[in-house]
Design a protein around this motif. Sequence first.
Motif, PDB file in Angstrom:
ATOM      1  N   VAL A 177       0.841  -1.199   0.000  1.00 45.84           N
ATOM      2  CA  VAL A 177       0.000   0.000   0.000  1.00 45.84           C
ATOM      3  C   VAL A 177       0.880   1.255   0.000  1.00 45.84           C
ATOM      4  O   VAL A 177       0.591   2.214  -0.719  1.00 45.84           O
ATOM      5  CB  VAL A 177      -0.980  -0.014   1.189  1.00 45.84           C
ATOM      6  N   ALA A 178       1.969   1.234   0.755  1.00 45.37           N
ATOM      7  CA  ALA A 178       2.864   2.396   0.793  1.00 45.37           C
ATOM      8  C   ALA A 178       3.466   2.666  -0.587  1.00 45.37           C
ATOM      9  O   ALA A 178       3.543   3.834  -1.009  1.00 45.37           O
ATOM     10  CB  ALA A 178       3.973   2.179   1.826  1.00 45.37           C
ATOM     11  N   ARG A 179       3.883   1.609  -1.300  1.00 43.33           N
ATOM     12  CA  ARG A 179       4.429   1.793  -2.658  1.00 43.33           C
ATOM     13  C   ARG A 179       3.378   2.395  -3.585  1.00 43.33           C
ATOM     14  O   ARG A 179       3.661   3.288  -4.381  1.00 43.33           O
ATOM     15  CB  ARG A 179       4.921   0.460  -3.227  1.00 43.33           C
ATOM     16  N   HIS A 180       2.146   1.897  -3.463  1.00 42.15           N
ATOM     17  CA  HIS A 180       1.066   2.436  -4.296  1.00 42.15           C
ATOM     18  C   HIS A 180       0.836   3.915  -3.981  1.00 42.15           C
ATOM     19  O   HIS A 180       0.683   4.734  -4.896  1.00 42.15           O
ATOM     20  CB  HIS A 180      -0.227   1.645  -4.090  1.00 42.15           C
ATOM     21  N   GLN A 181       0.785   4.253  -2.713  1.00 43.29           N
ATOM     22  CA  GLN A 181       0.538   5.644  -2.322  1.00 43.29           C
ATOM     23  C   GLN A 181       1.650   6.568  -2.817  1.00 43.29           C
ATOM     24  O   GLN A 181       1.384   7.684  -3.264  1.00 43.29           O
ATOM     25  CB  GLN A 181       0.367   5.740  -0.803  1.00 43.29           C
ATOM     26  N   LYS A 182       2.885   6.093  -2.772  1.00 46.84           N
ATOM     27  CA  LYS A 182       4.008   6.888  -3.271  1.00 46.84           C
ATOM     28  C   LYS A 182       3.869   7.099  -4.779  1.00 46.84           C
ATOM     29  O   LYS A 182       4.038   8.222  -5.276  1.00 46.84           O
ATOM     30  CB  LYS A 182       5.329   6.204  -2.944  1.00 46.84           C
ATOM     31  N   ALA A 183       3.565   6.039  -5.501  1.00 48.63           N
ATOM     32  CA  ALA A 183       3.409   6.148  -6.961  1.00 48.63           C
ATOM     33  C   ALA A 183       2.220   7.044  -7.299  1.00 48.63           C
ATOM     34  O   ALA A 183       2.291   7.869  -8.214  1.00 48.63           O
ATOM     35  CB  ALA A 183       3.231   4.768  -7.574  1.00 48.63           C
ATOM     36  N   ARG A 184       1.142   6.901  -6.557  1.00 45.94           N
ATOM     37  CA  ARG A 184      -0.048   7.710  -6.807  1.00 45.94           C
ATOM     38  C   ARG A 184       0.228   9.194  -6.579  1.00 45.94           C
ATOM     39  O   ARG A 184      -0.280  10.045  -7.318  1.00 45.94           O
ATOM     40  CB  ARG A 184      -1.184   7.242  -5.898  1.00 45.94           C
ATOM     41  N   SER A 185       1.038   9.508  -5.592  1.00 45.59           N
ATOM     42  CA  SER A 185       1.330  10.915  -5.306  1.00 45.59           C
ATOM     43  C   SER A 185       2.143  11.565  -6.427  1.00 45.59           C
ATOM     44  O   SER A 185       2.163  12.779  -6.554  1.00 45.59           O
ATOM     45  CB  SER A 185       2.066  11.055  -3.972  1.00 45.59           C
ATOM     46  N   ALA A 186       2.797  10.755  -7.248  1.00 48.27           N
ATOM     47  CA  ALA A 186       3.583  11.283  -8.361  1.00 48.27           C
ATOM     48  C   ALA A 186       2.741  11.531  -9.618  1.00 48.27           C
ATOM     49  O   ALA A 186       3.228  12.126 -10.577  1.00 48.27           O
ATOM     50  CB  ALA A 186       4.723  10.317  -8.688  1.00 48.27           C
ATOM     51  N   VAL A 187       1.498  11.094  -9.595  1.00 50.70           N
ATOM     52  CA  VAL A 187       0.627  11.272 -10.764  1.00 50.70           C
ATOM     53  C   VAL A 187       0.109  12.710 -10.798  1.00 50.70           C
ATOM     54  O   VAL A 187      -0.488  13.187  -9.842  1.00 50.70           O
ATOM     55  CB  VAL A 187      -0.554  10.274 -10.733  1.00 50.70           C
ATOM     56  N   THR A 188       0.361  13.354 -11.914  1.00 53.35           N
ATOM     57  CA  THR A 188      -0.068  14.746 -12.093  1.00 53.35           C
ATOM     58  C   THR A 188      -1.283  14.783 -13.025  1.00 53.35           C
ATOM     59  O   THR A 188      -1.635  13.789 -13.654  1.00 53.35           O
ATOM     60  CB  THR A 188       1.051  15.578 -12.729  1.00 53.35           C
ATOM     61  N   ASP A 189      -1.898  15.941 -13.132  1.00 54.60           N
ATOM     62  CA  ASP A 189      -3.014  16.120 -14.063  1.00 54.60           C
ATOM     63  C   ASP A 189      -2.568  15.835 -15.497  1.00 54.60           C
ATOM     64  O   ASP A 189      -3.332  15.280 -16.286  1.00 54.60           O
ATOM     65  CB  ASP A 189      -3.588  17.537 -13.962  1.00 54.60           C
ATOM     66  N   GLU A 190      -1.340  16.197 -15.810  1.00 53.28           N
ATOM     67  CA  GLU A 190      -0.816  15.951 -17.161  1.00 53.28           C
ATOM     68  C   GLU A 190      -0.700  14.457 -17.435  1.00 53.28           C
ATOM     69  O   GLU A 190      -0.981  13.992 -18.541  1.00 53.28           O
ATOM     70  CB  GLU A 190       0.546  16.637 -17.355  1.00 53.28           C
ATOM     71  N   VAL A 191      -0.262  13.705 -16.450  1.00 50.44           N
ATOM     72  CA  VAL A 191      -0.146  12.249 -16.605  1.00 50.44           C
ATOM     73  C   VAL A 191      -1.526  11.639 -16.844  1.00 50.44           C
ATOM     74  O   VAL A 191      -1.708  10.803 -17.727  1.00 50.44           O
ATOM     75  CB  VAL A 191       0.531  11.612 -15.374  1.00 50.44           C
ATOM     76  N   VAL A 192      -2.515  12.068 -16.075  1.00 48.82           N
ATOM     77  CA  VAL A 192      -3.879  11.560 -16.228  1.00 48.82           C
ATOM     78  C   VAL A 192      -4.417  11.911 -17.612  1.00 48.82           C
ATOM     79  O   VAL A 192      -5.011  11.076 -18.300  1.00 48.82           O
ATOM     80  CB  VAL A 192      -4.811  12.111 -15.127  1.00 48.82           C
ATOM     81  N   LYS A 193      -4.186  13.137 -18.040  1.00 53.79           N
ATOM     82  CA  LYS A 193      -4.664  13.583 -19.355  1.00 53.79           C
ATOM     83  C   LYS A 193      -4.037  12.746 -20.471  1.00 53.79           C
ATOM     84  O   LYS A 193      -4.724  12.295 -21.387  1.00 53.79           O
ATOM     85  CB  LYS A 193      -4.344  15.062 -19.560  1.00 53.79           C
ATOM     86  N   ALA A 194      -2.741  12.497 -20.384  1.00 56.06           N
ATOM     87  CA  ALA A 194      -2.063  11.684 -21.404  1.00 56.06           C
ATOM     88  C   ALA A 194      -2.567  10.247 -21.387  1.00 56.06           C
ATOM     89  O   ALA A 194      -2.785   9.635 -22.436  1.00 56.06           O
ATOM     90  CB  ALA A 194      -0.551  11.714 -21.177  1.00 56.06           C
ATOM     91  N   PHE A 195      -2.802   9.709 -20.207  1.00 55.90           N
ATOM     92  CA  PHE A 195      -3.270   8.334 -20.070  1.00 55.90           C
ATOM     93  C   PHE A 195      -4.684   8.177 -20.649  1.00 55.90           C
ATOM     94  O   PHE A 195      -5.004   7.164 -21.278  1.00 55.90           O
ATOM     95  CB  PHE A 195      -3.269   7.902 -18.606  1.00 55.90           C
ATOM     96  N   CYS A 196      -5.528   9.177 -20.433  1.00 55.54           N
ATOM     97  CA  CYS A 196      -6.923   9.112 -20.873  1.00 55.54           C
ATOM     98  C   CYS A 196      -7.139   9.607 -22.285  1.00 55.54           C
ATOM     99  O   CYS A 196      -8.266   9.549 -22.798  1.00 55.54           O
ATOM    100  CB  CYS A 196      -7.805   9.899 -19.909  1.00 55.54           C
ATOM    101  N   ALA A 197      -6.107  10.086 -22.939  1.00 57.00           N
ATOM    102  CA  ALA A 197      -6.261  10.629 -24.288  1.00 57.00           C
ATOM    103  C   ALA A 197      -6.748   9.544 -25.256  1.00 57.00           C
ATOM    104  O   ALA A 197      -6.289   8.401 -25.210  1.00 57.00           O
ATOM    105  CB  ALA A 197      -4.933  11.199 -24.765  1.00 57.00           C
TER     106      ALA A 197
END
Length: 191
Positions: A165-185
Amino acid sequence: FSYPAKKAAPSFSNCFPHIFGTKVDVPCLIPCAIDQDPYFRMTRDVAPRLKYLKPALIHSKFFPALQGSSTKMSSSAGTSAIFLTDTAKQISQKINKYAFSGGKETVEEHRELGGDPDIDVSYQYLTYYLDDDDELKRIYEEYKSGRMLTGELKKILIDVIKPIVARHQKARSAVTDEVVKAFCAVRKIRF
């Protein structure tokens, strides 16, 4: 009346023209739990008549709620699951307080008769998260024999789950709006 058709439609590639264009020959693999099987069996029966490929299925097991296999996880019941947003303290508290035990009523009875890892939620979770099959087998045998108590089993699970869970939370905190936008494009997939 339309629910089965809505479940079936994503099995066919031309339902995603922005990805596959007009192709109707792209195979589909559907991961689903057994409760969804009737819809996709129907889809497999109907697909050839509609000139589509039959979708393939992978059945997955239901992940048990903390309270045991007779209950369901629910986001509205905060104690039924370990959430990826839970703190380390919450994870420990939930497992220690709510994880259904296959242990006996007393320590003496447990030592004499052993626990039942097949119904113990902590052990069931370990079958998903513990990578070491030899260690999993050892835990099974120790718990079943009564040499390992429920509290010890829960501690093992806590020690396995917290870093995940800690690894997931760390990775999740690195996700930016730009990353989400690129992923959902919307983009075409090249074959």
